[in-house]
Scaffold this motif. Sequence first.
Motif, PDB file in Angstrom:
ATOM      1  N   ILE A   1      -0.852   3.860  -6.718  1.00 48.87           N
ATOM      2  CA  ILE A   1      -1.694   4.285  -5.585  1.00 48.87           C
ATOM      3  C   ILE A   1      -3.026   3.541  -5.628  1.00 48.87           C
ATOM      4  CG2 ILE A   1      -2.804   6.250  -4.454  1.00 48.87           C
ATOM      5  CD1 ILE A   1       0.229   6.524  -4.499  1.00 48.87           C
ATOM      6  N   ALA A   2      -3.571   3.435  -6.847  1.00 48.64           N
ATOM      7  CA  ALA A   2      -4.869   2.765  -6.979  1.00 48.64           C
ATOM      8  C   ALA A   2      -4.766   1.294  -6.589  1.00 48.64           C
ATOM      9  CB  ALA A   2      -5.384   2.911  -8.410  1.00 48.64           C
ATOM     10  N   ALA A   3      -3.572   0.719  -6.702  1.00 48.48           N
ATOM     11  CA  ALA A   3      -3.387  -0.686  -6.337  1.00 48.48           C
ATOM     12  C   ALA A   3      -3.265  -0.874  -4.826  1.00 48.48           C
ATOM     13  CB  ALA A   3      -2.150  -1.244  -7.031  1.00 48.48           C
ATOM     14  N   GLY A   4      -3.407   0.222  -4.086  1.00 51.41           N
ATOM     15  CA  GLY A   4      -3.403   0.101  -2.633  1.00 51.41           C
ATOM     16  C   GLY A   4      -2.019   0.133  -2.019  1.00 51.41           C
ATOM     17  N   ILE A   5      -1.059   0.667  -2.783  1.00 49.79           N
ATOM     18  CA  ILE A   5       0.308   0.730  -2.247  1.00 49.79           C
ATOM     19  C   ILE A   5       0.652   2.188  -1.957  1.00 49.79           C
ATOM     20  CG2 ILE A   5       2.741   0.305  -2.779  1.00 49.79           C
ATOM     21  CD1 ILE A   5       1.365  -1.864  -4.814  1.00 49.79           C
ATOM     22  N   VAL A   6       1.164   2.446  -0.776  1.00 47.22           N
ATOM     23  CA  VAL A   6       1.652   3.789  -0.470  1.00 47.22           C
ATOM     24  C   VAL A   6       3.162   3.682  -0.284  1.00 47.22           C
ATOM     25  CG1 VAL A   6       1.521   5.755   1.083  1.00 47.22           C
ATOM     26  CG2 VAL A   6      -0.529   4.417   0.638  1.00 47.22           C
ATOM     27  N   PRO A   7       3.908   3.954  -1.362  1.00 49.54           N
ATOM     28  CA  PRO A   7       5.366   3.848  -1.247  1.00 49.54           C
ATOM     29  C   PRO A   7       5.918   4.917  -0.305  1.00 49.54           C
ATOM     30  CG  PRO A   7       4.656   4.047  -3.555  1.00 49.54           C
ATOM     31  CD  PRO A   7       3.489   4.397  -2.697  1.00 49.54           C
ATOM     32  N   ALA A   8       7.118   4.683   0.208  1.00 53.01           N
ATOM     33  CA  ALA A   8       7.769   5.700   1.045  1.00 53.01           C
ATOM     34  C   ALA A   8       8.104   6.911   0.190  1.00 53.01           C
ATOM     35  CB  ALA A   8       9.020   5.116   1.678  1.00 53.01           C
TER      36      ALA A   8
END
Lengths: 347, 485
Positions: free
Chosen positions: B241-248
Amino acid sequence: MSDVQFEASIIERVAAATGPLQICGRGSKRFLYGRDIGDYLPVSMHRGIIDYQPSELVVTARCGTSLAQLNEALAERGQVLAADPPQFGGDGTLGGAIAVGLSGPGRPWYGALRDCVLGVRLLTGHGEVHSFGGQVMKNVAGYDVARVQVGAHGTLGVVLAASLRVLPRPAVEATVTIDASRADAHATVVKLGRRPLPITATCWVAEKLHLRLSGTDQGVAHALDVVGGERGDASIWSVVRDHRLPFFDTHTGLALWRISLPVAAPFPDIAGEWLVEWGGALRWCRTTADAEHVRALVAALGGHAHEFSAPAGFARVDALVGTYQQRLKHAFDPKGIFNVDRVPGMG
Amino acid sequence: MNALERARPALQKVLSAGSLIIDPIAKRPYESDGLTAIREQPGLVALPASVTELKAVLAVCRAFDVPVVPRGAGTGLSGGARPQKDGVLLGLSRLNRIIAVDPDNRVAVVQPGVRNLAISEAAAPHGLFYAPDPSSQIACSIGGNVAENSGGVHCLKYGLTVNNVLGLRVLTIDGEELVLGGATLDAPGFDLLALMNGSEGMLGIVTEVTVRLLPIPAVKSVLLASFASLESAADAVSAIIAAGIVPAGLEMMDQVATGAAEAFVQVGYPLDAAAILLCELDGEAADVAGQRLRVEAVLNAAGAVEVRVAANAAEGDRMWYGRKAAFPAVGRLAPDYYCMDGTIPRAKLASVLRAIADLSAETGLGVANVFHAGDGNLHPLILYDANSPGQLDAAVSMGERVLALCVAAGGTVTGEHGVGVEKLDAMCGQFDAPTLTRFHAVKSAFDPRGLLNPGKAIPTLARCAELGGMHVHGGALPFPDIERL
């Protein structure tokens, strides 16, 4: 003043109130309302971020925090307030944004402000402070009173602080501009809306359709190939959001309408100039048409209309919903202290 | 003769013979919802076949002061549809018509008894789907989803039911029909739509739902990462999340759960891992490929022992299959399990999981963790044997302590299953008496006589006082004028 001191003072003020109080932020959206009723209850000095954990995608801030400050703090950590509420006159507070409940150009893709409010600290007309919701995204404990504050125009109480879900800022954003008539632009956005493309904003104005694409390098590059058009200026999005285009000038003698419709609904037969956002779901119209006529035409298409340039020109609820709204108002503000005449949609 | 007995002839008059169940044997399937440990024989079961019949049932119940407990498909996990012996159990399963799928407006209009998955199936030919997918989606109904504000494995990216419902028609106990929202992205007035979602059928009966449909992602990509400790898996969740990814979807299973799933469905889970993460990315092919590279890098940096990327859709489905089979798989480890549902900030995952393990060691009851890690939504499954004296009580008591841990960590006692009757006591710990009083005032605004699903979702102050959970300030009980039993 500490939070404890501020809350004590405002509780005292509310408990001692014998007449109506008008909750005041920075007044950037004052033009939406009718006459001033009651003493001012200023809250803009209650400002600042209380807690921000980027890895939680949650920020908690006091109501008087300016949207500009909030956006800046999030930007430092590569995040954004996805609902992107307007900053009319470049101003506005978190509390004011929640009261009015408006969202920016990305609303259909990133969610509305109401979607990202996770919790609030609310002072009710009883002079009591409650925490509704929380700091986590999934939370079904108790009625969703926090979300109801969004767009309640401060009539259910004073939102002292709020926790909001934030999102990572996309790695890449690109804006493209395509020459298009209103009809062609509408058909295009409806068609594109059915495809899994990384579109995150649309705006048609002055015979041009602007599209924002957001995602990874690879994803945006691919989408650019699909949608075509010329590379455009990304500043269009904040300019439209904050009504800094001449189109939104309310000193022209024309009424400015905010019209919410199903995305594919035809345009109501209103003579005027148009600006279309949200993939067709939000349409602004400048017109001299009769107000009741506008409302009726829009309602017939399954939508609702807010005469944005008229004080208290909000879209209306029906009488039955109005009855339940008043009962809900009574549950939080039995003496009718807060923001008199501003229960939304009551015509 | 009680109110229900007096109302019965009137109900028989307004409902066709098959729509009213009186026979005790035939009423048995309605004794509980998915929380089967809590049962009650309903007084009568009404299964209206139309909104007209539904209105008539409500009119009779209102006239005779009979409590009404609404029920969708009965898959709820918190006893929200637990019946009352002196009330009417109002089953909405026959209102199961898909009224419209409107691909250009990207909405579907459905009756409350339509199954969650049926909406996506009806939308699929148009390249669209309905995003919230609770694990019971094959059976659960959209009306029940609205009542509980259901989540699922894809909430992280797509939100809960409340974020995907655009409009509702709701019958109040007074028989009035509220039309809230529609096919537009906002609605005038108070956000009563938000209030209805998750209100557990206590404010009104949903008769029609307009849901938002989304384009089916072009590509899905599933990654499976194994970790040597729960802590490192939990930290990897925050790192993604901190890496800027919002997985499905971003799900975690601990070793007990992977072991059970592997024994049950043999999908090739690593059995030596202390925890695994399943991460699903979706979108356009190019976008997903870009995200996948970043997620792999983050997982490796976070100390993953192994990262597998599903080579194709079939392999991705297999990775998910083990996760989806995890609950029944855990069911084979012990005669019974008690599924908890609390949410905590992601940063507290490691410490709360550790504390749950300590509770497990202390009580001697096994625990399997299978949960929505990306949302911080825990589902510890407490293993017990109901036939062994004292074990059910021990499991329930441990569950309460788990929920208390969630609240202490800054979370909530229910992420997606609702309060129902199960979590009434836990609510006393999360909310103070004045706040509970405000919730009761909301209820009264819609249902002043308290006929709709009485006794659910919000505990009475008396109950909390009895528990000792009441927040007593300066020795003075709040609302001293309110009688406490």
